[in-house]
Scaffold this motif. Structure first.
Motif, PDB file in Angstrom:
ATOM      1  N   LEU A  79     -12.674   6.026  -2.345  1.00 26.10           N
ATOM      2  CA  LEU A  79     -11.723   5.177  -3.057  1.00 26.10           C
ATOM      3  C   LEU A  79     -11.375   5.774  -4.415  1.00 26.10           C
ATOM      4  N   GLY A  80     -12.388   6.304  -5.109  1.00 28.31           N
ATOM      5  CA  GLY A  80     -12.121   6.940  -6.397  1.00 28.31           C
ATOM      6  C   GLY A  80     -11.232   8.162  -6.262  1.00 28.31           C
ATOM      7  N   LYS A  81     -11.439   8.940  -5.209  1.00 25.45           N
ATOM      8  CA  LYS A  81     -10.621  10.135  -5.002  1.00 25.45           C
ATOM      9  C   LYS A  81      -9.185   9.759  -4.671  1.00 25.45           C
ATOM     10  N   LEU A  82      -8.997   8.734  -3.856  1.00 22.85           N
ATOM     11  CA  LEU A  82      -7.639   8.282  -3.546  1.00 22.85           C
ATOM     12  C   LEU A  82      -6.931   7.788  -4.814  1.00 22.85           C
ATOM     13  N   ALA A  83      -7.670   7.071  -5.659  1.00 17.78           N
ATOM     14  CA  ALA A  83      -7.084   6.604  -6.917  1.00 17.78           C
ATOM     15  C   ALA A  83      -6.683   7.777  -7.799  1.00 17.78           C
ATOM     16  N   TYR A 136      -5.473  -5.073  -1.169  1.00 18.36           N
ATOM     17  CA  TYR A 136      -6.411  -4.411  -2.082  1.00 18.36           C
ATOM     18  C   TYR A 136      -5.934  -3.005  -2.439  1.00 18.36           C
ATOM     19  N   PHE A 137      -5.537  -2.226  -1.421  1.00 19.45           N
ATOM     20  CA  PHE A 137      -5.049  -0.870  -1.685  1.00 19.45           C
ATOM     21  C   PHE A 137      -3.789  -0.898  -2.543  1.00 19.45           C
ATOM     22  N   GLU A 138      -2.922  -1.858  -2.280  1.00 14.10           N
ATOM     23  CA  GLU A 138      -1.665  -1.923  -3.016  1.00 14.10           C
ATOM     24  C   GLU A 138      -1.898  -2.305  -4.472  1.00 14.10           C
ATOM     25  N   GLU A 165      -4.983  -2.263  -6.252  1.00 15.89           N
ATOM     26  CA  GLU A 165      -5.952  -1.449  -6.977  1.00 15.89           C
ATOM     27  C   GLU A 165      -5.580   0.033  -7.028  1.00 15.89           C
ATOM     28  N   LEU A 166      -4.932   0.529  -5.974  1.00 17.24           N
ATOM     29  CA  LEU A 166      -4.652   1.965  -5.875  1.00 17.24           C
ATOM     30  C   LEU A 166      -3.161   2.284  -5.903  1.00 17.24           C
ATOM     31  N   ASN A 167      -2.314   1.255  -5.814  1.00 17.50           N
ATOM     32  CA  ASN A 167      -0.864   1.457  -5.751  1.00 17.50           C
ATOM     33  C   ASN A 167      -0.468   2.275  -4.522  1.00 17.50           C
ATOM     34  N   ILE A 168      -1.192   2.043  -3.416  1.00 18.74           N
ATOM     35  CA  ILE A 168      -0.929   2.729  -2.150  1.00 18.74           C
ATOM     36  C   ILE A 168      -0.326   1.718  -1.176  1.00 18.74           C
ATOM     37  N   PRO A 169       0.880   1.955  -0.665  1.00 11.89           N
ATOM     38  CA  PRO A 169       1.468   1.015   0.297  1.00 11.89           C
ATOM     39  C   PRO A 169       0.688   1.000   1.607  1.00 11.89           C
ATOM     40  N   VAL A 170       0.625  -0.183   2.212  1.00 10.83           N
ATOM     41  CA  VAL A 170      -0.122  -0.384   3.455  1.00 10.83           C
ATOM     42  C   VAL A 170       0.837  -0.863   4.532  1.00 10.83           C
ATOM     43  N   TYR A 171       0.788  -0.213   5.689  1.00  6.13           N
ATOM     44  CA  TYR A 171       1.662  -0.551   6.810  1.00  6.13           C
ATOM     45  C   TYR A 171       0.830  -1.044   7.990  1.00  6.13           C
ATOM     46  N   HIS A 172       1.326  -2.083   8.647  1.00  2.81           N
ATOM     47  CA  HIS A 172       0.620  -2.666   9.783  1.00  2.81           C
ATOM     48  C   HIS A 172       1.275  -2.325  11.117  1.00  2.81           C
ATOM     49  N   LYS A 173       2.410  -1.658  11.073  1.00  2.00           N
ATOM     50  CA  LYS A 173       3.118  -1.254  12.284  1.00  2.00           C
ATOM     51  C   LYS A 173       3.647   0.164  12.097  1.00  2.00           C
ATOM     52  N   PRO A 174       3.959   0.866  13.194  1.00  2.00           N
ATOM     53  CA  PRO A 174       4.556   2.203  13.060  1.00  2.00           C
ATOM     54  C   PRO A 174       5.822   2.151  12.225  1.00  2.00           C
ATOM     55  N   GLN A 175       6.030   3.202  11.436  1.00  2.00           N
ATOM     56  CA  GLN A 175       7.179   3.277  10.548  1.00  2.00           C
ATOM     57  C   GLN A 175       7.912   4.601  10.729  1.00  2.00           C
ATOM     58  N   GLU A 176       9.216   4.555  10.492  1.00  2.00           N
ATOM     59  CA  GLU A 176      10.019   5.775  10.532  1.00  2.00           C
ATOM     60  C   GLU A 176      10.054   6.419   9.149  1.00  2.00           C
ATOM     61  N   PHE A 177       9.922   7.730   9.134  1.00  2.00           N
ATOM     62  CA  PHE A 177      10.056   8.511   7.906  1.00  2.00           C
ATOM     63  C   PHE A 177      10.976   9.694   8.202  1.00  2.00           C
ATOM     64  N   LEU A 178      11.750  10.081   7.225  1.00  2.00           N
ATOM     65  CA  LEU A 178      12.560  11.287   7.306  1.00  2.00           C
ATOM     66  C   LEU A 178      11.937  12.309   6.357  1.00  2.00           C
ATOM     67  N   ILE A 179      11.347  13.342   6.922  1.00  2.00           N
ATOM     68  CA  ILE A 179      10.646  14.348   6.124  1.00  2.00           C
ATOM     69  C   ILE A 179      11.323  15.693   6.355  1.00  2.00           C
ATOM     70  N   ASN A 180      11.898  16.224   5.298  1.00  2.00           N
ATOM     71  CA  ASN A 180      12.644  17.487   5.401  1.00  2.00           C
ATOM     72  C   ASN A 180      13.662  17.441   6.532  1.00  2.00           C
ATOM     73  N   ASN A 181      14.371  16.300   6.590  1.00  2.00           N
ATOM     74  CA  ASN A 181      15.447  16.090   7.576  1.00  2.00           C
ATOM     75  C   ASN A 181      14.958  16.048   9.011  1.00  2.00           C
ATOM     76  N   LYS A 182      13.656  15.878   9.213  1.00  2.50           N
ATOM     77  CA  LYS A 182      13.108  15.656  10.554  1.00  2.50           C
ATOM     78  C   LYS A 182      12.630  14.217  10.646  1.00  2.50           C
ATOM     79  N   LYS A 183      12.939  13.581  11.775  1.00  2.60           N
ATOM     80  CA  LYS A 183      12.624  12.171  11.928  1.00  2.60           C
ATOM     81  C   LYS A 183      11.228  12.013  12.541  1.00  2.60           C
ATOM     82  N   PHE A 184      10.380  11.237  11.852  1.00  4.23           N
ATOM     83  CA  PHE A 184       9.007  10.973  12.273  1.00  4.23           C
ATOM     84  C   PHE A 184       8.837   9.496  12.607  1.00  4.23           C
ATOM     85  N   LEU A 185       8.051   9.208  13.635  1.00  2.00           N
ATOM     86  CA  LEU A 185       7.535   7.864  13.866  1.00  2.00           C
ATOM     87  C   LEU A 185       6.024   7.959  13.705  1.00  2.00           C
ATOM     88  N   ILE A 186       5.483   7.201  12.745  1.00  2.00           N
ATOM     89  CA  ILE A 186       4.102   7.364  12.321  1.00  2.00           C
ATOM     90  C   ILE A 186       3.379   6.027  12.412  1.00  2.00           C
TER      91      ILE A 186
END
Length: 255
Positions: free
Chosen positions: A74-78, A101-103, A105-126
């Protein structure tokens, strides 16, 4: 959809299924230290880090209490998040009771379902990968019970000493509750996450599907320009995904 463009010589990293705390805190401690060492290594050139669930073997957030331990990770993630590197966290079937808690205390977004991301113009489902695709009906029914608001409300009234111990015991012992499968490759035609990905491709194109949960490092071509990647785990394989120059590959961490 969140869009990420990597700077020159920067990479995007993916990891899943550390199961810290299992089978005991003492037994998992060397794995926690190894995972922290990996975080220390990748922060040197990370544009972003994705954690795809089951970081903890059991996690429940009471109103003012979270499970004891895991200070190093947790400290390393922070530290990494405070340095300006984005971290994205997806809950798994072992830490599905994660709330804010993560959001907070750590400012890290938390997702409960798969999400789409566009990374370097490639479409990801994660996502983590639990409960997706055909089959796994027993776990899907059990997950509905455990995510039902009334059940969560009832569980939180257990004293944390009792609730956490009960959760840890069930997480390790009850495979229906945990949703774990034997980590044996079933063949492409029987891997339910592969079938899920192929079904999604009939709806829209994705360059990469990235999941955990199966505890198997897998790279499977679905179409000419589409690949399913399973990240393996940090129990036997210590594997992770590295996206560099537009290509996602699996690597093993050896400290």
């Amino acid at each position: 959809m969140i869009s990420i463009t990597t700077s020159e010589n920067k990479k995007v990293y993916f990891a899943s299924d550390q199961h810290l705390g299992a089978p005991t805190a003492a037994a998992s401690f060397p794995r926690e230290k190894k995972f922290v060492a990996w975080l220390d290594e990748v922060k040197k050139d990370a544009e972003a880090i994705f954690l795809l669930g089951d970081l903890f073997d059991f996690w429940f957030e009471y109103e003012t209490v979270v499970p004891k331990g895991f200070v190093r990770v947790l400290g390393k993630l922070a530290e990494i998040k405070d340095s300006g590197i984005p971290i994205y966290f997806f809950v798994g079937n072992h830490d599905l009771w994660m709330n804010d808690y993560f959001e907070k205390e750590l400012n890290i977004p938390v997702y409960h379902k798969p999400q789409e991301f566009l990374i370097n113009n490639k479409k990801f489902l994660i996502g983590h990968g639990d409960g997706l695709g055909p089959g796994d009906k027993g776990f899907k029914r059990m997950k509905k019970v455990f995510t039902f608001p009334l059940f969560k409300w009832m569980f939180k009234w257990l004293h944390p000493d009792l609730g956490v111990k009960l959760g840890q015991y069930m997480s390790v012992k009850n495979k229906l509750i945990s949703g774990d499968e034997d980590a044996t490759f079933l063949g492409e035609e029987n891997e339910w996450l592969v079938l899920y990905c192929k079904q999604k491709l009939t709806e829209k194109h994705y360059d990469y599907f990235v999941f955990g949960h199966r505890h198997l490092p897998l790279e499977i071509a679905l179409q000419k320009n589409s690949k399913y990647v399973n990240l393996g785990d940090w129990i036997r394989y210590f594997t992770y995904g590295e996206l560099t120059k537009g290509e996602l590959i699996l690597r093993e961490f050896k400290d």
